[in-house]
Design a protein around this motif. Sequence first.
Motif, PDB file in Angstrom:
ATOM      1  N   VAL A 223       0.870  -1.171   0.000  1.00  0.00           N
ATOM      2  CA  VAL A 223       0.000   0.000   0.000  1.00  0.00           C
ATOM      3  C   VAL A 223       0.909   1.224   0.000  1.00  0.00           C
ATOM      4  O   VAL A 223       1.823   1.325   0.825  1.00  0.00           O
ATOM      5  N   TYR A 224       0.654   2.119  -0.928  1.00  0.00           N
ATOM      6  CA  TYR A 224       1.473   3.315  -1.074  1.00  0.00           C
ATOM      7  C   TYR A 224       0.732   4.510  -0.475  1.00  0.00           C
ATOM      8  O   TYR A 224      -0.444   4.729  -0.765  1.00  0.00           O
ATOM      9  N   TYR A 225       1.458   5.244   0.348  1.00  0.00           N
ATOM     10  CA  TYR A 225       0.883   6.382   1.065  1.00  0.00           C
ATOM     11  C   TYR A 225       1.611   7.670   0.717  1.00  0.00           C
ATOM     12  O   TYR A 225       2.847   7.710   0.660  1.00  0.00           O
ATOM     13  N   CYS A 226       0.838   8.695   0.546  1.00  0.00           N
ATOM     14  CA  CYS A 226       1.358  10.039   0.453  1.00  0.00           C
ATOM     15  C   CYS A 226       1.459  10.568   1.883  1.00  0.00           C
ATOM     16  O   CYS A 226       0.560  10.327   2.692  1.00  0.00           O
ATOM     17  N   GLY A 227       2.532  11.287   2.202  1.00  0.00           N
ATOM     18  CA  GLY A 227       2.689  11.748   3.569  1.00  0.00           C
ATOM     19  C   GLY A 227       3.344  13.105   3.684  1.00  0.00           C
ATOM     20  O   GLY A 227       4.153  13.507   2.845  1.00  0.00           O
ATOM     21  N   ILE A 228       2.956  13.792   4.754  1.00  0.00           N
ATOM     22  CA  ILE A 228       3.594  15.051   5.142  1.00  0.00           C
ATOM     23  C   ILE A 228       4.140  14.851   6.546  1.00  0.00           C
ATOM     24  O   ILE A 228       3.394  14.449   7.449  1.00  0.00           O
ATOM     25  N   ILE A 229       5.425  15.106   6.701  1.00  0.00           N
ATOM     26  CA  ILE A 229       6.083  14.888   7.985  1.00  0.00           C
ATOM     27  C   ILE A 229       6.500  16.236   8.550  1.00  0.00           C
ATOM     28  O   ILE A 229       7.256  16.972   7.916  1.00  0.00           O
TER      29      ILE A 229
ATOM     30  N   THR B 191       6.036  17.775  14.604  1.00  0.00           N
ATOM     31  CA  THR B 191       5.128  17.321  15.648  1.00  0.00           C
ATOM     32  C   THR B 191       4.079  16.325  15.174  1.00  0.00           C
ATOM     33  O   THR B 191       3.462  15.651  16.005  1.00  0.00           O
ATOM     34  N   ARG B 192       3.869  16.228  13.869  1.00  0.00           N
ATOM     35  CA  ARG B 192       2.809  15.342  13.368  1.00  0.00           C
ATOM     36  C   ARG B 192       3.199  14.723  12.052  1.00  0.00           C
ATOM     37  O   ARG B 192       4.056  15.230  11.331  1.00  0.00           O
ATOM     38  N   ARG B 193       2.522  13.606  11.761  1.00  0.00           N
ATOM     39  CA  ARG B 193       2.594  12.975  10.447  1.00  0.00           C
ATOM     40  C   ARG B 193       1.190  12.874   9.884  1.00  0.00           C
ATOM     41  O   ARG B 193       0.274  12.438  10.585  1.00  0.00           O
ATOM     42  N   TYR B 194       1.067  13.280   8.639  1.00  0.00           N
ATOM     43  CA  TYR B 194      -0.227  13.234   7.965  1.00  0.00           C
ATOM     44  C   TYR B 194      -0.140  12.211   6.844  1.00  0.00           C
ATOM     45  O   TYR B 194       0.821  12.214   6.068  1.00  0.00           O
ATOM     46  N   TRP B 195      -1.162  11.381   6.752  1.00  0.00           N
ATOM     47  CA  TRP B 195      -1.198  10.329   5.742  1.00  0.00           C
ATOM     48  C   TRP B 195      -2.507  10.344   4.984  1.00  0.00           C
ATOM     49  O   TRP B 195      -3.541  10.695   5.541  1.00  0.00           O
ATOM     50  N   GLY B 196      -2.440   9.902   3.741  1.00  0.00           N
ATOM     51  CA  GLY B 196      -3.658   9.621   3.014  1.00  0.00           C
ATOM     52  C   GLY B 196      -4.171   8.244   3.375  1.00  0.00           C
ATOM     53  O   GLY B 196      -3.621   7.563   4.243  1.00  0.00           O
ATOM     54  N   GLN B 197      -5.203   7.804   2.655  1.00  0.00           N
ATOM     55  CA  GLN B 197      -5.799   6.497   2.938  1.00  0.00           C
ATOM     56  C   GLN B 197      -5.010   5.368   2.297  1.00  0.00           C
ATOM     57  O   GLN B 197      -5.214   4.200   2.639  1.00  0.00           O
ATOM     58  N   GLY B 198      -4.111   5.727   1.393  1.00  0.00           N
ATOM     59  CA  GLY B 198      -3.284   4.733   0.731  1.00  0.00           C
ATOM     60  C   GLY B 198      -3.926   4.199  -0.541  1.00  0.00           C
ATOM     61  O   GLY B 198      -5.149   4.236  -0.704  1.00  0.00           O
ATOM     62  N   THR B 199      -3.080   3.711  -1.435  1.00  0.00           N
ATOM     63  CA  THR B 199      -3.539   3.073  -2.662  1.00  0.00           C
ATOM     64  C   THR B 199      -2.759   1.780  -2.857  1.00  0.00           C
ATOM     65  O   THR B 199      -1.526   1.761  -2.719  1.00  0.00           O
ATOM     66  N   GLN B 200      -3.476   0.709  -3.143  1.00  0.00           N
ATOM     67  CA  GLN B 200      -2.859  -0.609  -3.243  1.00  0.00           C
ATOM     68  C   GLN B 200      -2.176  -0.776  -4.597  1.00  0.00           C
ATOM     69  O   GLN B 200      -2.782  -0.526  -5.638  1.00  0.00           O
ATOM     70  N   VAL B 201      -0.935  -1.215  -4.551  1.00  0.00           N
ATOM     71  CA  VAL B 201      -0.204  -1.585  -5.757  1.00  0.00           C
ATOM     72  C   VAL B 201       0.147  -3.062  -5.645  1.00  0.00           C
ATOM     73  O   VAL B 201       0.767  -3.480  -4.666  1.00  0.00           O
ATOM     74  N   THR B 202      -0.278  -3.838  -6.614  1.00  0.00           N
ATOM     75  CA  THR B 202       0.006  -5.268  -6.637  1.00  0.00           C
ATOM     76  C   THR B 202       0.705  -5.608  -7.949  1.00  0.00           C
ATOM     77  O   THR B 202       0.184  -5.304  -9.025  1.00  0.00           O
ATOM     78  N   VAL B 203       1.874  -6.201  -7.838  1.00  0.00           N
ATOM     79  CA  VAL B 203       2.662  -6.564  -9.011  1.00  0.00           C
ATOM     80  C   VAL B 203       2.726  -8.085  -9.086  1.00  0.00           C
ATOM     81  O   VAL B 203       3.240  -8.738  -8.180  1.00  0.00           O
ATOM     82  N   SER B 204       2.197  -8.625 -10.151  1.00  0.00           N
ATOM     83  CA  SER B 204       2.182 -10.084 -10.327  1.00  0.00           C
ATOM     84  C   SER B 204       3.414 -10.537 -11.111  1.00  0.00           C
ATOM     85  O   SER B 204       3.919  -9.819 -11.971  1.00  0.00           O
TER      86      SER B 204
END
Length: 116
Positions: A93-99, A102-115
């Motif tokens: 799961v790939y997340y966008c983040g701001i660090i 004092t805090r970390r902000y994350w998105g909900q994430g997006t799944q990447v699956t490589v077969s």
Amino acid sequence: QVQLVESGGGLVQAGGSLRLSCAASGVIFSITTMNWYRQAPGNQRELVARITSSGGRTNYADSAKGRFTISRDNAKNTVYLQMNSLKPDDTAVYYCGIITATRRYWGQGTQVTVSS
């Protein structure tokens, strides 16, 4: 409040490409360093790539160097991750983040699956 919304994940065969996007709101995007992290099952969340506010400086995890490219469009408050030559080990799961200090902000994430 800060909101990060990722998109662009999916299922792809090894060797394929995906482009992730993250739209940010609630921040002054043009002065914010942006990050892409990923987390595979059973693993800790790890940094994949980082880009400074102007886009003038980027950093990559060793696993991403030469294959992934982080970029941003400050006019659209959006950061991108172009992923080429994908491998099964990139599955996460790939997340966008701001660090901040004092805090970390994350998105909900997006799944990447490589077969294989």
